[in-house]
Enzyme design. Structure first.
Site, PDB file in Angstrom:
ATOM      1  N   GLU A 240     -38.916 -23.382  -4.676  1.00 21.17           N
ATOM      2  CA  GLU A 240     -39.760 -24.569  -4.821  1.00 21.17           C
ATOM      3  C   GLU A 240     -40.446 -24.919  -3.509  1.00 21.17           C
ATOM      4  OE1 GLU A 240     -40.537 -25.911  -7.575  1.00 21.17           O
ATOM      5  OE2 GLU A 240     -38.937 -25.477  -8.991  1.00 21.17           O
ATOM      6  N   ARG A 244     -44.462 -24.808  -3.312  1.00 25.47           N
ATOM      7  CA  ARG A 244     -45.132 -26.109  -3.166  1.00 25.47           C
ATOM      8  C   ARG A 244     -45.537 -26.384  -1.713  1.00 25.47           C
ATOM      9  NH1 ARG A 244     -42.596 -30.075  -7.729  1.00 25.47           N
ATOM     10  NH2 ARG A 244     -41.476 -28.479  -8.864  1.00 25.47           N
ATOM     11  N   ASP A 373     -40.755 -16.106 -15.453  1.00 30.25           N
ATOM     12  CA  ASP A 373     -42.222 -16.240 -15.430  1.00 30.25           C
ATOM     13  C   ASP A 373     -42.981 -15.730 -14.203  1.00 30.25           C
ATOM     14  OD1 ASP A 373     -41.110 -18.383 -14.037  1.00 30.25           O
ATOM     15  OD2 ASP A 373     -42.009 -19.959 -15.253  1.00 30.25           O
ATOM     16  N   GLU A 507     -49.102 -25.478 -17.533  1.00 25.51           N
ATOM     17  CA  GLU A 507     -49.296 -24.071 -17.954  1.00 25.51           C
ATOM     18  C   GLU A 507     -50.351 -23.854 -19.034  1.00 25.51           C
ATOM     19  OE1 GLU A 507     -46.318 -25.542 -17.599  1.00 25.51           O
ATOM     20  OE2 GLU A 507     -45.670 -24.573 -15.737  1.00 25.51           O
TER      21      GLU A 507
HETATM   22  C1  DMJ Z   1     -44.597 -25.364 -11.290  1.00 29.64           C
HETATM   23  O1  DMJ Z   1     -43.849 -25.841 -10.229  1.00 29.64           O
HETATM   24  C2  DMJ Z   1     -44.912 -23.918 -11.089  1.00 29.64           C
HETATM   25  O2  DMJ Z   1     -45.966 -23.590 -11.893  1.00 29.64           O
HETATM   26  C3  DMJ Z   1     -43.759 -23.005 -11.390  1.00 29.64           C
HETATM   27  O3  DMJ Z   1     -44.104 -21.642 -11.353  1.00 29.64           O
HETATM   28  C4  DMJ Z   1     -43.101 -23.307 -12.700  1.00 29.64           C
HETATM   29  N1  DMJ Z   1     -43.633 -24.455 -13.317  1.00 29.64           N
HETATM   30  C5  DMJ Z   1     -43.855 -25.633 -12.577  1.00 29.64           C
HETATM   31  C6  DMJ Z   1     -44.600 -26.674 -13.382  1.00 29.64           C
HETATM   32  O4  DMJ Z   1     -44.353 -26.646 -14.712  1.00 29.64           O
END
Ligand code: DMJ
Length: 616
Positions: A240, A244, A373, A507
Site C-alpha cells: 500500500e 500510494r 489482481d 476499478e
Molecule cells: C487501490 O488501492 C488499488 O487499485 C489496488 O490495486 C487495489 N484496489 C484499491 C482500490 O480499490
C-alpha cells in the site's frame, strides 16, 4: 628563603598537594587491582569449548573457531597475550591521565566531545544528493480540455467533486491518512499502522495537478515538504505504501518537476528495503518504518506473502533505480520475478500465497480480483514502461493470461462474461469489484499479444466492461457491489450482506476509461456519467464523500470513510474519461495500480544499473 606563613594559610596548598598525590595513588591502586582481577579471572573461566553450543546461531559468527582443540590452544595463548598487552596499555594510559592537570583533562574531554558532535553532524546532513538523471521526455501534461461543451461541463462537475473531497479533508482530516466525512475527523486503517502520514495528500496531489487545481496542489506540496517524515515507529503495508506513497510521489515529481517529491519517494523507499530481508527475498507484507522489522498478515495462508502485494512493486522500483542510480531496487524486484519463473504453477496458474521462508506456495487459490489482481497488471505494465523492451515481462503476462482465460473466464447463462476464482481445483462463480479492472488490462495488453489475438483481447475487455456495468445497473443505487455471483439463476448480483457495499472503488470506471481510449465508443462515457451521478447523489455528504453499506437499499447507511483512492483513482479516471486523449497519452504514460502516471522510460541503449544478472 623559607617564607613564614600563618599555620592556616601555609597548610592549605600543602594539604591540597598531599591530597592530590594520595588521590592519585589510591586511584592507581584501584585501577591496577581491577585489571589484575580481570586478568586473573580469565584463567579461572570455564572452557567454553566443552560447553553445549547456543542455539541462536550467533556463536559461529562471533567466536568461529572455539571448538577446535589444537587451534583452541593457539587462540588461548593469542588471547592471553592480547589481554596482557591491553592491560599494560590501560595502565600506561591511566598513568598518563593522572599526570595531566584538571584543565588539560577538561580540554581533552571537550575536544573529544567536539569530534563526536562533528561526526554526528556529518551523518545528519540529510539524504545524499541524488545523481543528476535526465528527465524522461514528459509528453502530454496538457489541459486536455474536450472540444464539446457538454463533455466539458461534465468534466467540470468531476473537478468540483474533487474539490469537495479535498476541501473536506483539508478542513477536517488534514495530516491524517484519511477522512471520516460524517464524523468530520481523521481516519486511518491498519495498512498505515499507527502512522499519521497524510495518505490522502500524497495519493491526491497528482490528481490535483492534472485537474489544474493549483492552489490545492501547492498546499499539498507544502505539507509534504514540511511534515512528511518517515522516521516513525509504525508498521505499514509495503504494498500500500508503495502504490500510494511512492507511486504518488513519483507521479507528482514527473508531472511537476518538483525535486521534493523525488527526495521523499527515495527516503521512503529506503525504509521499505528491510522488508526484503527474508530467506527467499520475497518481501514481508508489513514493515516497521523505524526498526525495519517485517512480518506477514496473520490471516494469510500459513505465514505467506501475497502475490498481489510482492508482485506489485516493479514499476515504482524500476523508476527508483532510474532516478537514484541505486541498483538495489531493480535487483529486488527482478529477483522476485526470477524466483517465480522457476516455480511450478498448478495448471499454469499463480496461487495467491507464497511463503517467504520456504519459497513454497500456500493455499492453491488464484484470483484476478483481490490478492492476485495487480501482479498480472504489473507484468504487462513492466513491458509497456520499458518501451516494450522487457519482453520477458510480456511473455510472462501472456502465459499467465492464457491460463486465466482457460480456467477462470466463463460466460453465464445470461451471456455475461465473468472472471471467477480458482479454489483448490474448483471454480467459484463469483467476481469481485476489484477484478473489474481486468477489462482495462485486457484492452491495454491487446496490442502486442501473441498469435494475432489483439482483437480477441479488446473484445474480452469490452465484455468484462459490460458485465461490470451490469453489476452496477442491477442495483438500486446504480453503484456496484463488492462481489457478485453467477450461480443458481443469479447474474451479476451480490447475495451475502457483507458483499453489498460500495466503498468508492475505481476499478469499473478505470475499465470504462481504457475502453474509451481504445474504442471511443460513447457508451463508456455514458456509463461513466451514470457513476458520477450515483456517487454524487448517494455518497456525497457535507463533510466529503462516504462509502455505502448496501447498494440494493434505497436508504443506505454510510460507512463513514473517504478512501484516499477515491481522490487518487476514481475521480482521476472519471476526469480523464471526459478529457481529450492528448492529456497523458498511453504511448507515453503508464498508470500504476493506484492510477499514478509514470512516464515510459525510453532508455535506448542505456541499461539500468543492476540490470546485469539479478542478485539479492
Ligand atoms: C487501490 O488501492 C488499488 O487499485 C489496488 O490495486 C487495489 N484496489 C484499491 C482500490 O480499490
Amino acid at each position: 628563603m623559607i617564607p613564614t606563613l600563618s599555620p592556616g594559610a601555609s597548610s592549605f596548598p600543602h594539604h591540597r598537594a598531599t591530597l592530590r598525590l594520595s588521590e592519585k595513588f589510591i586511584l592507581l591502586l584501584i585501577l591496577s587491582a581491577f585489571i589484575t582481577l580481570c586478568f586473573g579471572a580469565f584463567f579461572f573461566l570455564p572452557d567454553n569449548s566443552k560447553h553445549k553450543r547456543f542455539d541462536l546461531g550467533l556463536e559461529d559468527v562471533l567466536i568461529p573457531h572455539i571448538d577446535t582443540p589444537k587451534e583452541g590452544k593457539h587462540i588461548e595463548k593469542h588471547l592471553r597475550d592480547k589481554i596482557r598487552a591491553d592491560h599494560e596499555r590501560a595502565l600506561q594510559e591511566a598513568k598518563e591521565k593522572l599526570r595531566k592537570s584538571r584543565e588539560e583533562l577538561k580540554a581533552e574531554i571537550q575536544t573529544e566531545k567536539n569530534k563526536v558532535m562533528e561526526d554526528l553532524k556529518k551523518k545528519d546532513v540529510g539524504p545524499k544528493p541524488l545523481p543528476p538523471v535526465p528527465m524522461p521526455k514528459v509528453v502530454g501534461v496538457s489541459d486536455g480540455e474536450p472540444p464539446e461543451p457538454d463533455v466539458k461541463e461534465k468534466r467540470d462537475k468531476i473537478r468540483e467533486m474533487m474539490k469537495h473531497a479535498w476541501d473536506s479533508y483539508r478542513q477536517y482530516g488534514w495530516g491524517h491518512n484519511e477522512l471520516k466525512p460524517i464524523a468530520k475527523k481523521g481516519h486511518s486503517t491498519n495498512i498505515f499502522g499507527s502512522s499519521q502520514l497524510g495518505a490522502t495528500i500524497v495519493d491526491a496531489v497528482d490528481t490535483l495537478y492534472i485537474m489544474g487545481l493549483h492552489e490545492e496542489f501547492k498546499d499539498g506540496q507544502e505539507w509534504i515538504e514540511q511534515n512528511l517524515d518517515f522516521s516513525v515507529n509504525a508498521e505499514v503495508s509495503v504494498f500500500e505504501v508503495n502504490i500510494r506513497f511512492i507511486g504518488g510521489l513519483l507521479a507528482a515529481y514527473y508531472l511537476s518537476g518538483q525535486e521534493v517529491f523525488k527526495l521523499k519517494a527515495v527516503q521512503l523507499a529506503e525504509k521499505l528495503l528491510p522488508a526484503f530481508n527474508t530467506p527467499t527475498g520475497i518481501p514481508w507484507a508489513m514493515v516497521n518504518l523505524k526498526s525495519g522489522v517485517g512480518r506477514n498478515w496473520g490471516w494469510a495462508s500459513a505465514g505467506s506473502s501475497i502475490l498481489a502485494e510482492f508482485g506489485t512493486l516493479h514499476m515504482e522500483f524500476v523508476h527508483l533505480t532510474y532516478l537514484t542510480g541505486n541498483p538495489a531496487y531493480y535487483q529486488k524486484v527482478m529477483h522476485i520475478r526470477k524466483l517465480l519463473a522457476k516455480m511450478d504453477r498448478p495448471n499454469g496458474l499463480y496461487p495467491n500465497y507464497l511463503n517467504p521462508r520456504t519459497g513454497r506456495w500456500g493455499q492453491h487459490h488464484t484470483s484476478v480480483g483481490g490478492l492476485g489482481d495487480s501482479f498480472y497488471e504489473y507484468l504487462l505494465k513492466a513491458w509497456l514502461m520499458s518501451d516494450k523492451t522487457d519482453t520477458e515481462a510480456r511473455k510472462t503476462y501472456d502465459d499467465a493470461i492464457e491460463a486465466i482465460e482457460r480456467h477462470l473466464v466463463r460466460k453465464s447463462n445470461g451471456g455475461l462474461t465473468f472472471i471467477g476464482e480458482w479454489k483448490n481445483g474448483h471454480l467459484e462463480r463469483k467476481m469481485g469489484h476489484l477484478a473489474c479492472f481486468a477489462g482495462g488490462m485486457f484492452a491495454l495488453g491487446a496490442d502486442g499479444s501473441p498469435d494475432d489475438k489483439a482483437g480477441h483481447y479488446l473484445q474480452l475487455g469490452a465484455e468484462i466492461a459490460h458485465t461490470c456495468h451490469e453489476s452496477y445497473d442491477r442495483t438500486v443505487l446504480k453503484l456496484g457491489p463488492e462481489a457478485f455471483k453467477f450461480d443458481s439463476g443469479l447474474e451479476a448480483v451480490a447475495v451475502r450482506q457483507n458483499e453489498k457495499y460500495y466503498i468508492l472503488r475505481p476499478e469499473v470506471i478505470e475499465t470504462y476509461w481504457y475502453m474509451w481510449r481504445f474504442t471511443h465508443d460513447p457508451k463508456y462515457r455514458q456509463w461513466g456519467w451514470e457513476a458520477v451521478q450515483a456517487i454524487d447523489k448517494y455518497c456525497r455528504v457535507s463533510g466529503g464523500f462516504s462509502g455505502v453499506k448496501d447498494v440494493y437499499s434505497s436508504n443506505p447507511t454510510y460507512d463513514d470513510v473517504q478512501q484516499s483512492f477515491f481522490l487518487a483513482e476514481t475521480l482521476k479516471y472519471l476526469y480523464l474519461l471526459f478529457s481529450s486523449d492528448d492529456l497523458l497519452p498511453l504511448e507515453n504514460w503508464v498508470f500504476n495500480t493506484e492510477a499514478h502516471p509514470l512516464p515510459v522510460l525510453h532508455l535506448g541503449n542505456i541499461t539500468l544499473p543492476g540490470s546485469e544478472p539479478a542478485q539479492r
